[in-house]
Design a protein around this motif. Sequence first.
Motif, PDB file in Angstrom:
ATOM      1  N   GLN A 141       0.907  -1.282  -0.068  1.00 28.92           N
ATOM      2  CA  GLN A 141       0.005  -0.188   0.082  1.00 28.92           C
ATOM      3  C   GLN A 141       0.770   1.633  -0.005  1.00 28.92           C
ATOM      4  O   GLN A 141       0.547   2.250  -0.598  1.00 28.92           O
ATOM      5  CB  GLN A 141      -0.826  -0.056   1.307  1.00 28.92           C
ATOM      6  N   ILE A 142       1.992   1.272   0.527  1.00 33.33           N
ATOM      7  CA  ILE A 142       3.043   2.364   0.548  1.00 33.33           C
ATOM      8  C   ILE A 142       3.233   2.729  -0.803  1.00 33.33           C
ATOM      9  O   ILE A 142       3.295   3.674  -1.138  1.00 33.33           O
ATOM     10  CB  ILE A 142       4.153   2.104   1.621  1.00 33.33           C
ATOM     11  N   LEU A 143       3.650   1.582  -1.424  1.00 37.93           N
ATOM     12  CA  LEU A 143       4.305   1.958  -3.016  1.00 37.93           C
ATOM     13  C   LEU A 143       3.299   2.313  -3.997  1.00 37.93           C
ATOM     14  O   LEU A 143       3.347   3.160  -4.770  1.00 37.93           O
ATOM     15  CB  LEU A 143       4.935   0.725  -3.433  1.00 37.93           C
ATOM     16  N   LYS A 144       2.050   1.486  -3.652  1.00 38.14           N
ATOM     17  CA  LYS A 144       1.013   1.696  -4.521  1.00 38.14           C
ATOM     18  C   LYS A 144       0.392   3.311  -4.641  1.00 38.14           C
ATOM     19  O   LYS A 144       0.053   4.078  -5.464  1.00 38.14           O
ATOM     20  CB  LYS A 144      -0.275   0.997  -4.297  1.00 38.14           C
ATOM     21  N   GLU A 145       0.468   4.146  -3.154  1.00 43.28           N
ATOM     22  CA  GLU A 145       0.043   5.231  -2.927  1.00 43.28           C
ATOM     23  C   GLU A 145       1.335   6.236  -3.423  1.00 43.28           C
ATOM     24  O   GLU A 145       0.843   7.343  -3.987  1.00 43.28           O
ATOM     25  CB  GLU A 145       0.055   5.589  -1.393  1.00 43.28           C
ATOM     26  N   MET A 146       2.480   5.918  -3.417  1.00 43.77           N
ATOM     27  CA  MET A 146       3.531   6.799  -3.994  1.00 43.77           C
ATOM     28  C   MET A 146       3.310   6.777  -5.570  1.00 43.77           C
ATOM     29  O   MET A 146       3.363   7.774  -6.411  1.00 43.77           O
ATOM     30  CB  MET A 146       4.949   6.102  -3.642  1.00 43.77           C
ATOM     31  N   ALA A 147       3.071   5.510  -6.037  1.00 44.49           N
ATOM     32  CA  ALA A 147       2.734   5.586  -7.729  1.00 44.49           C
ATOM     33  C   ALA A 147       1.576   6.335  -7.913  1.00 44.49           C
ATOM     34  O   ALA A 147       1.759   7.048  -9.163  1.00 44.49           O
ATOM     35  CB  ALA A 147       2.728   4.127  -7.864  1.00 44.49           C
ATOM     36  N   ARG A 148       0.615   6.512  -7.201  1.00 43.12           N
ATOM     37  CA  ARG A 148      -0.430   7.020  -7.443  1.00 43.12           C
ATOM     38  C   ARG A 148      -0.242   8.659  -7.404  1.00 43.12           C
ATOM     39  O   ARG A 148      -0.699   9.344  -8.284  1.00 43.12           O
ATOM     40  CB  ARG A 148      -1.870   6.792  -6.525  1.00 43.12           C
ATOM     41  N   GLN A 149       0.641   9.253  -6.644  1.00 38.57           N
ATOM     42  CA  GLN A 149       0.777  10.589  -6.153  1.00 38.57           C
ATOM     43  C   GLN A 149       1.865  10.713  -7.450  1.00 38.57           C
ATOM     44  O   GLN A 149       1.575  12.069  -8.218  1.00 38.57           O
ATOM     45  CB  GLN A 149       1.612  10.818  -5.060  1.00 38.57           C
ATOM     46  N   ARG A 150       2.686   9.988  -8.073  1.00 41.05           N
ATOM     47  CA  ARG A 150       3.624  10.263  -9.118  1.00 41.05           C
ATOM     48  C   ARG A 150       2.705  10.382 -10.363  1.00 41.05           C
ATOM     49  O   ARG A 150       2.975  11.499 -10.858  1.00 41.05           O
ATOM     50  CB  ARG A 150       4.688   9.232  -9.073  1.00 41.05           C
ATOM     51  N   LYS A 151       1.830   9.608 -10.427  1.00 44.43           N
ATOM     52  CA  LYS A 151       1.290   9.561 -11.913  1.00 44.43           C
ATOM     53  C   LYS A 151       0.204  10.578 -11.975  1.00 44.43           C
ATOM     54  O   LYS A 151      -0.036  11.196 -12.843  1.00 44.43           O
ATOM     55  CB  LYS A 151       0.431   8.343 -11.867  1.00 44.43           C
ATOM     56  N   VAL A 208       3.471   6.848   4.360  1.00 48.93           N
ATOM     57  CA  VAL A 208       3.634   6.039   5.464  1.00 48.93           C
ATOM     58  C   VAL A 208       2.437   6.211   6.341  1.00 48.93           C
ATOM     59  O   VAL A 208       1.845   5.473   6.976  1.00 48.93           O
ATOM     60  CB  VAL A 208       5.163   5.899   5.800  1.00 48.93           C
ATOM     61  N   THR A 209       2.443   7.614   6.749  1.00 46.15           N
ATOM     62  CA  THR A 209       1.498   8.094   7.756  1.00 46.15           C
ATOM     63  C   THR A 209      -0.099   7.657   7.502  1.00 46.15           C
ATOM     64  O   THR A 209      -0.751   7.127   8.070  1.00 46.15           O
ATOM     65  CB  THR A 209       1.356   9.263   8.213  1.00 46.15           C
ATOM     66  N   SER A 210      -0.445   7.890   6.093  1.00 47.98           N
ATOM     67  CA  SER A 210      -1.719   7.458   5.479  1.00 47.98           C
ATOM     68  C   SER A 210      -1.996   6.100   5.478  1.00 47.98           C
ATOM     69  O   SER A 210      -2.887   5.669   5.467  1.00 47.98           O
ATOM     70  CB  SER A 210      -1.744   8.220   4.256  1.00 47.98           C
ATOM     71  N   VAL A 211      -0.999   5.387   5.264  1.00 51.02           N
ATOM     72  CA  VAL A 211      -1.214   3.803   5.204  1.00 51.02           C
ATOM     73  C   VAL A 211      -1.338   3.027   6.477  1.00 51.02           C
ATOM     74  O   VAL A 211      -2.228   2.152   6.647  1.00 51.02           O
ATOM     75  CB  VAL A 211       0.206   3.107   4.499  1.00 51.02           C
ATOM     76  N   LEU A 212      -0.626   3.432   7.231  1.00 47.78           N
ATOM     77  CA  LEU A 212      -0.446   2.656   8.812  1.00 47.78           C
ATOM     78  C   LEU A 212      -1.596   2.936   9.600  1.00 47.78           C
ATOM     79  O   LEU A 212      -2.262   4.137   9.583  1.00 47.78           O
ATOM     80  CB  LEU A 212       0.706   2.987   9.487  1.00 47.78           C
ATOM     81  N   PRO A 213      -2.125   2.157  10.402  1.00 48.39           N
ATOM     82  CA  PRO A 213      -3.129   2.563  11.291  1.00 48.39           C
ATOM     83  C   PRO A 213      -2.792   3.679  12.349  1.00 48.39           C
ATOM     84  O   PRO A 213      -1.360   3.757  12.495  1.00 48.39           O
ATOM     85  CB  PRO A 213      -3.304   1.358  12.156  1.00 48.39           C
TER      86      PRO A 213
END
Length: 388
Positions: free
Chosen positions: A147-157, A210-215
Amino acid sequence: MSRNSYIFTSESVSEGHPDKVCDRISDAVVDLFLGRDPEARVACETLTTTNRIVLAGEVRSANPVEQDEIEGVARAAVRDIGYEQDGFHWRHADFQNFLHEQSADIAMGVDAAGNKDEGAGDQGIMFGYATDETPELMPAPILYSHQILKEMARQRKSGERPEFEPDAKSQVTLRYENGQPVGVTSVVVSTQHRSGLTPEDVRELVRPVVTSVLPDGWFPPEEEFYVNPTGNFVIGGPDGDAGLTGRKIIVDTYGGAAPHGGGAFSGKDPTKVDRSAAYACRWLAKNVVAAGLSKKCTIQVSYAIGVSKPLSLYVDFHGTGKVDEAKLEDALMQIANLSPRGIRERLGLSRPIYARTAAYGHFGRTPDDDGGFSWEKLDLVDELKTLA
């Protein structure tokens, strides 16, 4: 005896990691062939390095697929990932295709003929796993890493964070008590980035992801939050490191929390039980846990090349089961047709649904309306509940 309190780590890699670029290209080729012929046979391996893409393997299709079509889907895959760099560019990379016709000996053993049903495309063992520690019934460390990497990819794209480049890795370490995750002890993120950023710049770009992904309350201590520990990470992707299809099988599955049979998934059509039977085992294990028959479930099957029936089916509840494991083994063999054709038909696998699986894990995903991730459906729960 299994431990209830421990620390466990899993890692993920982004769609721009060199090996994942190769997985994506190989699965795009699978989709191309299956879109032309649902009975197509594909075993496509990809190599990437500095401005070079090389395909090799075996294919067979009743409807022709042209060389320029194969090159087109390979370049489109790289473009979608986001590589437009001097050292690796979707448009300018040299492309070589060494795919050839499937071996007649393999075809003879695998194809249905007369009274012979379709046989397994190879011998081997496959595993599926599920655990109730997350709503997705996946191990938490690999889920958060994805989820961390998926969110980074979303923000990049999306253009929200153009500073991020495609190549990245993440690693999450969790502390478990009484068999359940209770907190994060460390997080590692290494991401390719635009030139000119300092290590602290990158750290502060990654922090909110990371903050957005973790509980809530699970962010690790500052001294255990590692971002680009080596410092600079501008040169990346296939320009920084060669990639190959099938080298991230633990990332693809359960992050090391469960066994893997050894066979990779990407680049293989669904007659290859390395892929389809691993999907079927996940489907069964997930439904078992969702039905409340256990908190954790590992399922193994085995096959012989050219033989349609599985040679074995094994269930392990890891001490968390509410029914007899041997009883469930017998029931699952009755409930599910685990022949290669039976799996393909039940899960609808003979469709072009595979390029989307190439990054961020094959499991723990949401089933798509067009049949993608069908092995994540919870359609056996009511039937399995009757066994409790």
